[in-house]
Design an enzyme around this catalytic site. Structure first.
Site, PDB file in Angstrom:
ATOM      1  N   HIS B 217       0.838  -1.203   0.000  1.00 54.52           N
ATOM      2  CA  HIS B 217       0.000   0.000   0.000  1.00 54.52           C
ATOM      3  C   HIS B 217       0.867   1.244   0.000  1.00 54.52           C
ATOM      4  O   HIS B 217       0.396   2.336   0.276  1.00 54.52           O
ATOM      5  CB  HIS B 217      -0.895   0.077   1.237  1.00 54.52           C
ATOM      6  CG  HIS B 217      -1.629  -1.169   1.536  1.00 54.52           C
ATOM      7  ND1 HIS B 217      -1.076  -2.188   2.271  1.00 54.52           N
ATOM      8  CD2 HIS B 217      -2.872  -1.571   1.195  1.00 54.52           C
ATOM      9  CE1 HIS B 217      -1.968  -3.159   2.388  1.00 54.52           C
ATOM     10  NE2 HIS B 217      -3.056  -2.817   1.737  1.00 54.52           N
ATOM     11  N   HIS B 399      -7.883   7.685   4.021  1.00 58.68           N
ATOM     12  CA  HIS B 399      -8.626   8.072   5.214  1.00 58.68           C
ATOM     13  C   HIS B 399      -9.847   8.915   4.861  1.00 58.68           C
ATOM     14  O   HIS B 399     -10.945   8.713   5.396  1.00 58.68           O
ATOM     15  CB  HIS B 399      -7.713   8.829   6.183  1.00 58.68           C
ATOM     16  CG  HIS B 399      -8.397   9.216   7.454  1.00 58.68           C
ATOM     17  ND1 HIS B 399      -8.603   8.307   8.468  1.00 58.68           N
ATOM     18  CD2 HIS B 399      -8.940  10.381   7.872  1.00 58.68           C
ATOM     19  CE1 HIS B 399      -9.247   8.923   9.471  1.00 58.68           C
ATOM     20  NE2 HIS B 399      -9.465  10.181   9.119  1.00 58.68           N
ATOM     21  N   GLY B 402     -12.522   6.796   3.211  1.00 52.03           N
ATOM     22  CA  GLY B 402     -13.086   5.862   4.193  1.00 52.03           C
ATOM     23  C   GLY B 402     -14.052   6.564   5.125  1.00 52.03           C
ATOM     24  O   GLY B 402     -15.162   6.078   5.399  1.00 52.03           O
ATOM     25  N   THR B 442      -9.808   0.465   9.765  1.00 51.59           N
ATOM     26  CA  THR B 442      -9.627   0.741  11.179  1.00 51.59           C
ATOM     27  C   THR B 442     -10.564   1.841  11.640  1.00 51.59           C
ATOM     28  O   THR B 442     -11.220   1.732  12.674  1.00 51.59           O
ATOM     29  CB  THR B 442      -8.174   1.161  11.429  1.00 51.59           C
ATOM     30  OG1 THR B 442      -7.315   0.225  10.783  1.00 51.59           O
ATOM     31  CG2 THR B 442      -7.878   1.183  12.906  1.00 51.59           C
ATOM     32  N   SER B 443     -10.669   2.909  10.843  1.00 51.45           N
ATOM     33  CA  SER B 443     -11.470   4.048  11.305  1.00 51.45           C
ATOM     34  C   SER B 443     -12.947   3.663  11.396  1.00 51.45           C
ATOM     35  O   SER B 443     -13.651   4.109  12.302  1.00 51.45           O
ATOM     36  CB  SER B 443     -11.263   5.269  10.412  1.00 51.45           C
ATOM     37  OG  SER B 443     -11.797   5.039   9.128  1.00 51.45           O
ATOM     38  N   GLY B 484      -5.831  -1.243  21.459  1.00 52.03           N
ATOM     39  CA  GLY B 484      -4.367  -1.317  21.458  1.00 52.03           C
ATOM     40  C   GLY B 484      -3.640  -0.021  21.151  1.00 52.03           C
ATOM     41  O   GLY B 484      -2.434   0.055  21.315  1.00 52.03           O
ATOM     42  N   ARG B 539       7.817   6.476   8.750  1.00 49.35           N
ATOM     43  CA  ARG B 539       8.672   5.317   8.840  1.00 49.35           C
ATOM     44  C   ARG B 539       8.202   4.295   9.882  1.00 49.35           C
ATOM     45  O   ARG B 539       8.470   3.099   9.765  1.00 49.35           O
ATOM     46  CB  ARG B 539      10.090   5.766   9.191  1.00 49.35           C
ATOM     47  CG  ARG B 539      11.017   5.384   8.109  1.00 49.35           C
ATOM     48  CD  ARG B 539      12.118   6.187   7.715  1.00 49.35           C
ATOM     49  NE  ARG B 539      11.905   6.484   6.308  1.00 49.35           N
ATOM     50  CZ  ARG B 539      12.011   5.599   5.329  1.00 49.35           C
ATOM     51  NH1 ARG B 539      12.356   4.381   5.545  1.00 49.35           N
ATOM     52  NH2 ARG B 539      11.795   5.942   4.100  1.00 49.35           N
ATOM     53  N   ASP B 552      -2.368   8.040  11.268  1.00 48.63           N
ATOM     54  CA  ASP B 552      -3.281   8.522  10.241  1.00 48.63           C
ATOM     55  C   ASP B 552      -3.893   9.818  10.729  1.00 48.63           C
ATOM     56  O   ASP B 552      -3.639  10.229  11.859  1.00 48.63           O
ATOM     57  CB  ASP B 552      -4.344   7.451   9.907  1.00 48.63           C
ATOM     58  CG  ASP B 552      -5.364   7.250  11.023  1.00 48.63           C
ATOM     59  OD1 ASP B 552      -5.504   8.135  11.896  1.00 48.63           O
ATOM     60  OD2 ASP B 552      -6.018   6.206  11.017  1.00 48.63           O
TER      61      ASP B 552
END
Lengths: 573, 573
Positions: B217, B399, B402, B442-443, B484, B539, B552
Site C-alpha cells: 500500500h 482516510h 473511508g 480501522t477508522s 491497542g 517510517r 493517520d
C-alpha cells in the site's frame, strides 16, 4: 516504462529463457521460440502462432493443450523471422500439417507467408488465417486490412480447440476463419510504453485524454477524447461494436457472445471490472446473452495503459468448441487430460555448416565484405538511438534496435565465413541469412532479401565486375518490389530505388568508388525528404494500405549504411 | 494512476459487481463480498479470506474449489468491516467451522478478530492464521509483526488444499501456520499508484531509483537504491531471502521451494521473466530445487510498479498438498472435479428491521442526532481531499474516502431511523452499525465502537442528562483503548482522549454547549500537534509496533467533526 533489463539487445532472448524456466511443464525452448512440452497425438494439426515479444501472454503464454502447439517469438514488437517460424513449425509438425495464425501486421505477414511457402515446398501442408479484429484500423469495406489485437485469443482458442478435437487442416482453417469473421474489437489507450533501454515512451497521450482505437504498438488511432467515466467508456465500446455486428448474425436479440475485456498492461483489474459491470448491463439491455466473459490481460503491450473490448459472436459450432479445455502457462480453462512430457527435444535440425569452395580472389572480396560489415556495425551502433527516435515519431520505435540486432548477427556471420575461407557470394549470403534470422520484423526480411539477391551475382570465384554488382542490386530492387511497398510509402524503398538507379547508371562510365558515392548521396537526399515527412505520415499507419506501407526510418538507415562504405570503396579503388 | 471510475465512493462496490458479472460460474455476491458459486461438501472447513480492494486477484479472485470459500472485500486499501467478514463467513459456513486467513495489517486484524469472536459466540468454531511473509517489515525476532504480501498465495493455497481434502479445522490451521512459517517474501517498488479520484500518487520514487522492501500500500521500506540490472535485482532478492531460511529447513542444498515472482501491477511479465531467468540460475547454484514456479500477478497494488520474490520452503506434507487442483477466477492449477452450482443464494439473513418503542422526548433527540449527522456529512465532504492528502503523508491516502463512506452510510441510517420514529439510542446505534459496516478499515471499526458505546447510555426514553453523554463518552474511550492504540501513536486516540477528558470535566459545571466547545478546542489542539508529526511518523508504519499504531489523520477528522457540532449544541442550549 520498462525498468528492468540487462543488455537491451538481449532482452527478448533472456525473456524467453526465463519464461521457459518458469514454465517447464508447459513449454520447451526450440530454435525460434517455444513448443509444447507435452506430447500431441500423431496426425493432429500443429497450430503455430507468434509475433513480436512484449505482448505476453501472447504468444508464448498461449502454448499448451487446447491452444497453440508452438509460438515463434520475435524481438520486441518485431515479427519473428521466416527462419524462426519455420523452425518452430518443424519442431511441432506431427503429421497433420501446420496451421498458422497471428495478428495481421506487415512484418508478420511477410515472414509467416515465406515460412508457409517453404513448408509447402518441403511437402508439409500449411494454411493460414490472420486475425483482423480491430475495427478502428480499416473500414468495414476493407476488413482484411484490419490489424489483430485481443481477438487473437478468440480465434486462437477456436483453432486450438478444433485441432485438439482432431479436426483436419481444412477444418481447422475453416473454423478459425469463421471465428475471425465473427470477432470484433475496439479499444482505447491512456499512455504508451517505453521499450527496454529507451529514454522515451513510444507515444504519449495528453493527461486526462485517451486515444481512441489505438493499436497495441502505439499505432495511431482515430482521434482522442477526454477520458469519460467508466460507464461512459463501457457505452462507447459496446456502441461501436454493435455497429459492427457480423452480417451472418441473424438477430442481435438472443445472440450469444463471448466478451473479452482486455487490459494492455497498466490499466488494472479493478478498473476493468468497474467498466465490465456496465458492459454486462448494456449487452443484456440489447438482448445479448454473454457466455464465459473474460476480464484480464490476454494481449498486452508492456505496461501501456489501455483496454479493448472484443466480442466473439458464437454460433452452435463455435460455442461447442469453446468448451474445450485449455492448459497453457497463462490461460487455463476446464479440464484437460494430462499429457506425458516430451522426453527428448525434437528441435529442427541444425544447418550443416560446410563452407563451399572459393578461389583466393573471391576470398579477398569476402574479406572486404566482412570489413564492410565491421563498418556497418559501428555505424548502426552509433546511430541506434537516433533511428529509434525517428521510428517512434510514426512507428513503434524499434527500428534502431532491430537494425542493430540484424547487423551484429550479419557482421559475426560474415567474419566467421570470411575467416573460414568462404568466397564473396557465400560470405554475403551467410550475412544475409543471419540478418533476417536474428533481426526479424520487416526490416530483417527486406535486408536479408537484398543481400541474398546481391550475393547470387557475386559468385565464389574471381573478382566480380562492377556490372555484376549493379545487376545484383537491380535484382534486389525487383525482389523488394514484390513485397508490396512502393516509393513514397516512407520506407526503405524511398532511398533504395534512387540508390540503385543512380549506381546502375553511373557504374557504367565512372569508377566504382565514384558511382557508389554519387548513389549514396542520392539515397541520403531521398532519405532526408522521407524523414521530414514522418510526422505527417503517422496517421497513415492505421490504414495498412499496403503490406509494407508502414512508414519507418528504413530509408534513413539505408542512406547511413551505404554512405559509410564510401571510404571502403575509395581504398579498394 | 487509476483512470476509470464513476463516483470514486462507489468504486469498490461497482468493482465487485463487475467482478461477479464476469465470473458468475465461480463466485456469487453475498453481503460483504463474494462466496463460491459452487457447492462444497457438508462438514468441509470454510476458508474465508479478505482484505482491502485494489490487490486483485487477492482476494475475490482466489475464491473457488481448492482455495477460498469466500472473501470479505473491503473498500480500496481498507479492511473489510467486522460485519462484512461475519456475513461472508456465515454465507459459506457448512458445518466444518470457519478458517480465517489474511495479510497481517492492523485494520484487518481488528475486524477479523472481532468477527472470529462473534462466530465463536454463535457456536461456530473459528481459527485464524495471519500471513506474515514480508521480511522487510519487521526484524526476524519479531516475526509475528511482519505484514503479509504475496505470501498470501502460498499460505492460502495450502489452507485451501487442506480444506479441500477434508482436513478438520485444527489440521487446516496447523498446516496454514506451517506454510506461513515457511514462506518469506522480499520486494521492491519503482512507482506508486493513485486511488480513483485522487490527484496524486500515494508515494513517489525518484526516477531511476527503487524503494527497497516497500509494502503493497506504499508503506515505507528500508531505503532506496539505484535501479540495478535485471540480474542485479534477482541477486538482491535471492540473497536477502537466503538470509531468512526457516529454522527447520535442515539443509539448503537439496531443499525444495516454490518460487513466486509477483508483479504489483505495472512491472510487466516480460521484465519479470528476464529477472526470473537469473533467479532460477541462482537457486540452482545454491542447490535448491524449484517446484512449480510462479511468475505473474498474484497480489497487486493497482498499477504500482514493483515486484517481490516469495519462497515457500516445502516439506513432504506441504508438497503433497501443493498438488491439489485449484479452480478460481484468477488462479487455476491441475484438474478439479466439476462441482454443481449453488442453486439458491444462502446469503446471511437480513437484519430484521423493526424500530423499537420510544417516547417523544427521545424522538426529538433522535432528530437532533440526525441533524448532527447531516452536519458531519457536509463537513467530511468538504474536507475529504485534505484528509486524503494528510493520510498520504504517512499512510495509504484512503482516510478521507473511508470517512466519507462511513459518514454517508451513518447519516442515511440516522435519518431513516429518526424519520421512522426511533429514539435517541436506536438512531445512534443504527448510525454506528452503518458506519462500521460500510466504511470498513480501522477508522470504521473505531467510529462504530465509539458511537455504539455512547448510544447505550442515551436510552430511547426521555432526554438524557449531560452526565449520561459524558459517561457514554468515557465508556467509549475505555473501549477504544482495548483496541491497542495509545496516545502518541498519532491516531484518532490522540484527540479523542483530550476531547473526552475535557468534556467530562467541564460538563459537570458548564452548559453542554460550552463544555462541548471547550472539548472541541482541546481536540483541535491535539490534532494539530499530531498532524505536524505525520511526516516524521511515516517510517514507523513499517514496524507495526501496535495493532492500531499506524499513524493517520484520525485525530484531525475527529477534531473537525466535534467542532462542526458547536453550533448545533448552541442552538439546542
Amino acid at each position: 516504462m520498462t525498468r528492468l533489463w540487462n543488455d537491451p539487445a538481449d532482452f527478448a532472448d533472456e525473456m524467453i529463457d526465463g519464461f521457459v524456466a518458469a514454465n517447464g511443464r508447459y513449454v520447451r525452448r526450440v530454435s525460434g521460440g517455444v513448443a509444447r512440452a507435452t506430447q500431441t497425438p500423431e496426425g493432429q494439426v500443429a497450430f503455430v502462432t507468434g509475433g513480436g515479444s512484449g505482448h505476453y501472454p501472447a504468444f508464448g503464454g498461449l502454448v499448451g493443450p487446447g491452444l497453440a502447439n508452438g509460438a515463434a517469438m520475435g524481438n520486441l514488437f518485431a515479427s519473428p523471422s521466416t527462419q524462426q517460424v519455420l523452425s518452430v513449425a518443424k519442431a511441432v509438425e506431427n503429421g497433420g500439417g501446420v496451421f498458422l495464425s497471428y495478428g495481421n501486421y506487415a512484418g508478420d505477414v511477410l515472414n509467416f507467408d515465406a515460412a508457409q511457402e517453404q513448408l509447402r515446398a518441403a511437402g508439409i501442408p500449411c494454411q493460414t488465417v490472420t486475425v483482423t479484429d480491430d475495427v478502428s484500423s480499416a473500414d468495414k469495406s476493407e476488413i482484411h486490412k484490419r490489424r489483430g489485437i485481443a481477438g487473437d485469443l478468440t480465434v486462437f482458442r477456436i483453432a486450438g480447440a478444433a485441432a485438439e478435437r482432431g479436426a483436419n487442416l481444412t477444418e481447422v482453417t475453416r473454423l478459425a476463419r469463421r471465428a475471425n469473421d465473427r470477432t470484433r474489437s475496439f479499444g482505447v489507450a491512456f499512455s504508451g510504453c517505453s521499450l527496454p533501454g529507451a529514454d522515451e515512451p513510444l507515444f504519449e497521450v495528453k493527461p486526462g485524454h485517451m486515444a481512441i482505437g489505438l493499436g497495441i504498438h502505439g499505432e495511431p488511432g482515430l482521434g482522442d477524447a477526454d477520458i469519460p467515466t467508466a460507464d461512459g467508456l463501457a457505452e462507447m465500446l459496446v456502441n461501436r461494436l454493435l455497429e459492427e455486428v457480423p452480417d451472418d448474425v441473424a438477430d442481435v436479440r438472443g445472440a450469444r457472445v463471448v466478451p473479452v475485456l482486455n487490459g494492455l498492461g497498466s490499466l488494472k483489474y479493478e478498473e476493468m471490472f468497474v467498466v465490465y459491470r456496465r458492459i454486462a448491463l448494456l449487452l443484456e439491455e440489447n438482448g445479448i446473452v454473454t457466455v464465459d466473459p473474460h476480464v484480464g490481460e490476454y494481449c498486452t503491450s508492456f505496461d501501456m495503459a489501455g483496454t479493448s473490448l472484443t466480442l466473439l459472436w458464437l454460433d452452435d459450432e463455435l460455442e461447442d468448441l469453446w468448451d474445450t479445455g485449455v492448459d497453457t502457462p497463462a490461460y487455463r480453462r476446464g479440464s484437460v487430460d494430462t499429457s506425458p512430457l516430451v522426453l527428448a527435444s525434437t528441435d529442427a535440425d541444425e544447418d550443416d555448416d560446410v563452407i563451399g569452395d572459393a578461389d583466393d580472389a573471391s576470398r579477398g572480396i569476402a574479406q572486404t565484405i566482412a570489413a564492410g560489415f565491421d563498418i556497418w556495425r559501428a555505424t548502426i551502433d552509433e546511430n541506434v538511438d537516433e533511428l529509434g527516435r525517428l521510428d517512434a515519431i510514426a512507428g513503434d520505435g524499434d527500428h534502431g534496435i532491430g537494425m542493430q540486432r540484424g547487423i551484429h548477427a550479419a557482421q559475426t556471420a560474415a567474419r566467421d565465413a570470411a575467416e573460414r575461407g568462404a568466397g564473396a557470394a557465400t560470405t554475403l549470403a551467410r550475412a544475409a541469412d543471419a540478418w533476417s534470422d536474428r533481426a526479424g520484423g520487416t526490416s530483417g526480411a527486406i535486408w536479408g532479401a537484398i543481400l541474398d539477391t546481391v550475393a547470387k551475382t557475386l559468385g565464389d570465384v574471381g573478382v566480380p565486375e562492377p556490372a555484376a554488382l549493379a545487376k545484383g542490386l537491380e535484382n534486389a530492387k525487383a525482389r523488394v518490389a514484390t513485397f508490396g511497398a512502393v516509393p513514397g510509402d516512407k520506407t526503405l524503398v524511398d532511398s533504395l530505388d534512387p540508390f540503385i538507379d543512380t549506381f546502375a547508371e553511373l557504374s557504367e562510365r565512372q569508377s566504382l568508388a565514384d558511382a557508389w558515392r554519387a548513389a549514396a548521396e542520392a539515397a541520403t537526399d531521398a532519405a532526408a525528404a522521407t524523414a521530414d515527412m514522418l510526422p505527417q505520415m503517422g496517421r497513415a499507419r492505421a490504414h495498412h494500405e499496403r503490406a509494407l506501407g508502414t512508414p519507418d526510418p528504413g530509408a534513413h538507415s539505408l542512406a547511413l549504411l551505404v554512405t559509410s562504405l564510401n571510404d571502403l570503396f575509395n581504398r579498394k579503388a
